[in-house]
Motif scaffolding. Structure first.
Motif, PDB file in Angstrom:
ATOM      1  N   LEU A   1       0.941  -1.298   0.083  1.00 14.49           N
ATOM      2  CA  LEU A   1       0.033  -0.062   0.014  1.00 14.49           C
ATOM      3  C   LEU A   1       0.760   1.119  -0.157  1.00 14.49           C
ATOM      4  N   GLU A   2       1.883   1.219   0.351  1.00 10.36           N
ATOM      5  CA  GLU A   2       2.903   2.214   0.592  1.00 10.36           C
ATOM      6  C   GLU A   2       2.430   3.527   0.970  1.00 10.36           C
ATOM      7  N   GLY A   3       1.943   3.192   2.125  1.00  9.88           N
ATOM      8  CA  GLY A   3       1.329   4.585   2.811  1.00  9.88           C
ATOM      9  C   GLY A   3      -0.128   4.834   2.429  1.00  9.88           C
ATOM     10  N   ALA A   4      -0.408   4.211   1.350  1.00 10.21           N
ATOM     11  CA  ALA A   4      -1.914   4.918   0.923  1.00 10.21           C
ATOM     12  C   ALA A   4      -2.827   4.245   2.118  1.00 10.21           C
ATOM     13  N   PRO A   5      -3.936   5.081   2.407  1.00  8.45           N
ATOM     14  CA  PRO A   5      -4.862   4.726   3.545  1.00  8.45           C
ATOM     15  C   PRO A   5      -5.530   3.724   2.805  1.00  8.45           C
ATOM     16  N   LEU A   6      -6.036   2.652   4.034  1.00 12.24           N
ATOM     17  CA  LEU A   6      -7.013   1.507   3.974  1.00 12.24           C
ATOM     18  C   LEU A   6      -7.923   1.733   5.096  1.00 12.24           C
ATOM     19  N   ARG A   7      -9.213   1.961   4.698  1.00 10.56           N
ATOM     20  CA  ARG A   7     -10.231   1.930   5.781  1.00 10.56           C
ATOM     21  C   ARG A   7     -11.068   0.851   5.595  1.00 10.56           C
ATOM     22  N   PHE A   8     -11.493   0.522   6.711  1.00 15.37           N
ATOM     23  CA  PHE A   8     -12.427  -0.885   6.955  1.00 15.37           C
ATOM     24  C   PHE A   8     -13.867  -0.095   7.549  1.00 15.37           C
ATOM     25  N   ARG A   9     -15.093  -0.749   6.928  1.00 19.69           N
ATOM     26  CA  ARG A   9     -16.292  -0.117   7.339  1.00 19.69           C
ATOM     27  C   ARG A   9     -17.381  -1.490   7.255  1.00 19.69           C
ATOM     28  N   LEU A  10     -18.141  -1.147   8.196  1.00 20.81           N
ATOM     29  CA  LEU A  10     -19.300  -2.296   8.155  1.00 20.81           C
ATOM     30  C   LEU A  10     -20.556  -1.287   7.573  1.00 20.81           C
ATOM     31  N   SER A  11     -21.055  -1.933   6.683  1.00 24.83           N
ATOM     32  CA  SER A  11     -22.304  -1.409   5.883  1.00 24.83           C
ATOM     33  C   SER A  11     -23.425  -2.163   6.340  1.00 24.83           C
ATOM     34  N   PRO A  12     -24.362  -1.609   7.016  1.00 25.21           N
ATOM     35  CA  PRO A  12     -25.697  -2.208   7.422  1.00 25.21           C
ATOM     36  C   PRO A  12     -26.706  -2.072   6.215  1.00 25.21           C
ATOM     37  N   ARG A  13     -26.344  -1.306   5.171  1.00 26.21           N
ATOM     38  CA  ARG A  13     -27.126  -0.942   4.040  1.00 26.21           C
ATOM     39  C   ARG A  13     -26.964  -1.866   2.901  1.00 26.21           C
ATOM     40  N   MET A  14     -25.933  -2.500   2.896  1.00 23.20           N
ATOM     41  CA  MET A  14     -25.640  -3.184   1.643  1.00 23.20           C
ATOM     42  C   MET A  14     -26.672  -4.471   1.675  1.00 23.20           C
ATOM     43  N   THR A  15     -27.646  -4.569   0.451  1.00 22.11           N
ATOM     44  CA  THR A  15     -28.535  -5.771   0.520  1.00 22.11           C
ATOM     45  C   THR A  15     -28.129  -6.823  -0.367  1.00 22.11           C
ATOM     46  N   ARG A  16     -27.317  -6.817  -1.101  1.00 17.44           N
ATOM     47  CA  ARG A  16     -27.033  -7.633  -2.256  1.00 17.44           C
ATOM     48  C   ARG A  16     -25.541  -8.321  -2.081  1.00 17.44           C
ATOM     49  N   SER A  17     -24.649  -7.424  -2.112  1.00 14.46           N
ATOM     50  CA  SER A  17     -23.360  -8.015  -2.002  1.00 14.46           C
ATOM     51  C   SER A  17     -22.932  -8.326  -0.563  1.00 14.46           C
ATOM     52  N   GLY A  18     -22.054  -9.170  -0.305  1.00 16.10           N
ATOM     53  CA  GLY A  18     -21.339  -9.523   0.913  1.00 16.10           C
ATOM     54  C   GLY A  18     -20.369  -8.468   1.718  1.00 16.10           C
ATOM     55  N   GLY A  19     -19.711  -7.934   0.291  1.00 15.64           N
ATOM     56  CA  GLY A  19     -18.830  -6.932   0.851  1.00 15.64           C
ATOM     57  C   GLY A  19     -18.300  -6.146  -0.516  1.00 15.64           C
ATOM     58  N   THR A  20     -17.620  -4.939  -0.359  1.00 18.09           N
ATOM     59  CA  THR A  20     -17.085  -4.379  -1.451  1.00 18.09           C
ATOM     60  C   THR A  20     -15.683  -3.818  -1.274  1.00 18.09           C
ATOM     61  N   THR A  21     -14.868  -3.846  -2.073  1.00 15.01           N
ATOM     62  CA  THR A  21     -13.551  -2.951  -1.897  1.00 15.01           C
ATOM     63  C   THR A  21     -13.395  -2.031  -3.052  1.00 15.01           C
ATOM     64  N   THR A  22     -13.084  -0.924  -2.559  1.00 12.08           N
ATOM     65  CA  THR A  22     -13.172   0.247  -3.680  1.00 12.08           C
ATOM     66  C   THR A  22     -11.710   0.922  -3.516  1.00 12.08           C
TER      67      THR A  22
ATOM     68  N   TYR B   1      -7.950   3.217   0.020  1.00 11.95           N
ATOM     69  CA  TYR B   1      -8.636   2.197  -0.402  1.00 11.95           C
ATOM     70  C   TYR B   1      -9.654   1.878   0.727  1.00 11.95           C
ATOM     71  N   GLU B   2     -10.913   1.013   0.344  1.00  7.96           N
ATOM     72  CA  GLU B   2     -11.772   0.779   1.545  1.00  7.96           C
ATOM     73  C   GLU B   2     -12.219  -0.519   1.223  1.00  7.96           C
ATOM     74  N   ILE B   3     -12.457  -1.318   2.410  1.00  7.94           N
ATOM     75  CA  ILE B   3     -13.214  -2.444   2.313  1.00  7.94           C
ATOM     76  C   ILE B   3     -14.400  -2.303   3.165  1.00  7.94           C
ATOM     77  N   ALA B   4     -15.399  -2.619   2.758  1.00 11.47           N
ATOM     78  CA  ALA B   4     -16.686  -2.620   3.483  1.00 11.47           C
ATOM     79  C   ALA B   4     -17.606  -3.922   3.496  1.00 11.47           C
ATOM     80  N   ILE B   5     -17.948  -4.411   4.473  1.00  8.32           N
ATOM     81  CA  ILE B   5     -18.551  -5.737   4.826  1.00  8.32           C
ATOM     82  C   ILE B   5     -20.025  -5.441   5.138  1.00  8.32           C
ATOM     83  N   ALA B   6     -20.860  -6.212   4.473  1.00  6.67           N
ATOM     84  CA  ALA B   6     -22.253  -5.975   4.714  1.00  6.67           C
ATOM     85  C   ALA B   6     -22.678  -6.585   6.187  1.00  6.67           C
TER      86      ALA B   6
END
Ligand SMILES: [Zn+2]
Length: 259
Positions: free
Chosen positions: A73-94, A105-110
């Motif tokens: 990642l070389e210092g690029a921020p990586l954020r983690f988020r829980l998403s109570p709103r996602m209704t189709r996918s189990g997670g997303t990585t952006t 980057y952000e990893i969100a888990i439904a």
């Protein structure tokens, strides 16, 4: 691509562990999570914190990839988020790229999917082609999937889980056999109880019983209720729009007509 990123790319394109070893490492992570987390107390934990996702990331990164992902990642921020709103996918990585070229980057888990997924009723839950008996197993499979997305994004700037490269990496690294899941979606659960678009429902709002028609289902249902003060729709009638939690809706039984 920097040297570290190149090393990560080479590793995920070639690393071949024995299936037993992969399962062992995943079990060790499971044990570590339960020992460390302030929220996840058992396999079917009832609460989870974004910090738990960060812990999962560091555990997977160190046990499977020798810490290469974090370093790449070389210092690029990586954020983690829980998403109570996602209704189709189990997670997303952006991967976000600002106008100045800065990447984060952000990893969100439904969380809604996880918590809905293991209800009281019996149902087979499979994630990435694996049957998951517990909520923690489902979370791990989802997380592994998102980790492959992250690795691809870090190495190549893009990622696609229906692509051959992704599936090949996910299968070698984590034994995934599919890139889909059968976690119960709210939509699905609503459909089981008969609530779907077009169906007449009754619900309570500020002490009044209202009757309307379901228009859309996301986390809640959009219900249109005929009302002379409402907005005029193209069917010539006026409706007020209500957002109602699915559990508060009851299907109005219509008398069936036999032909
Ligand atoms: Zn995916």
């Amino acid at each position: 691509m920097s040297l570290t990123q190149d090393k990560l790319a080479q590793t995920i394109l070639s690393l071949q562990l024995e299936p037993e070893l992969i399962e062992l490492r995943a079990s060790q992570i499971r044990i570590d999570v339960l020992k460390t987390s302030g929220h996840m107390k058992d396999l079917n934990f009832r609460s989870i914190h974004a910090r738990d996702l960060e812990f999962l990331f560091d555990s997977y990164d160190s046990r499977f990839l020798a810490g290469l992902v974090r370093r790449s990642l070389e210092g690029a921020p990586l954020r983690f988020r829980l998403s109570p709103r996602m209704t189709r996918s189990g997670g997303t990585t952006t991967r976000f790229r600002s106008r100045t070229g800065a990447v984060r980057y952000e990893i969100a888990i439904a969380s809604s999917m996880l918590f809905d997924g293991f209800g009281d009723e019996e149902r087979d839950v499979t994630v990435c082609g694996w049957p998951c008996a517990t909520r923690l197993e489902a979370l791990q499979r989802i997380f592994e999937h998102e980790l492959v997305h992250l690795c691809e994004q870090v190495c190549w700037g893009n990622s696609n889980c229906s692509g051959t490269r992704f599936q090949e990496i996910a299968s070698r690294l984590f034994l995934h056999r599919a890139h889909t899941h059968s976690l119960v979606t709210r939509r699905e659960r609503a459909a089981e109880s008969g609530i779907r678009p077009g169906v007449k429902v009754v619900f309570e709002c500020e002490g009044k019983r209202l009757i309307g028609v379901v228009n859309r289902i996301t986390k809640r249902a959009t219900v249109l209720v005929e009302d002379p003060t409402g907005r005029k729709f193209s069917d010539g009638l006026q409706y007020l729009t209500y957002y109602v939690p699915l559990l508060s809706l009851e299907v109005v039984k219509t008398t069936s007509t036999s032909f």
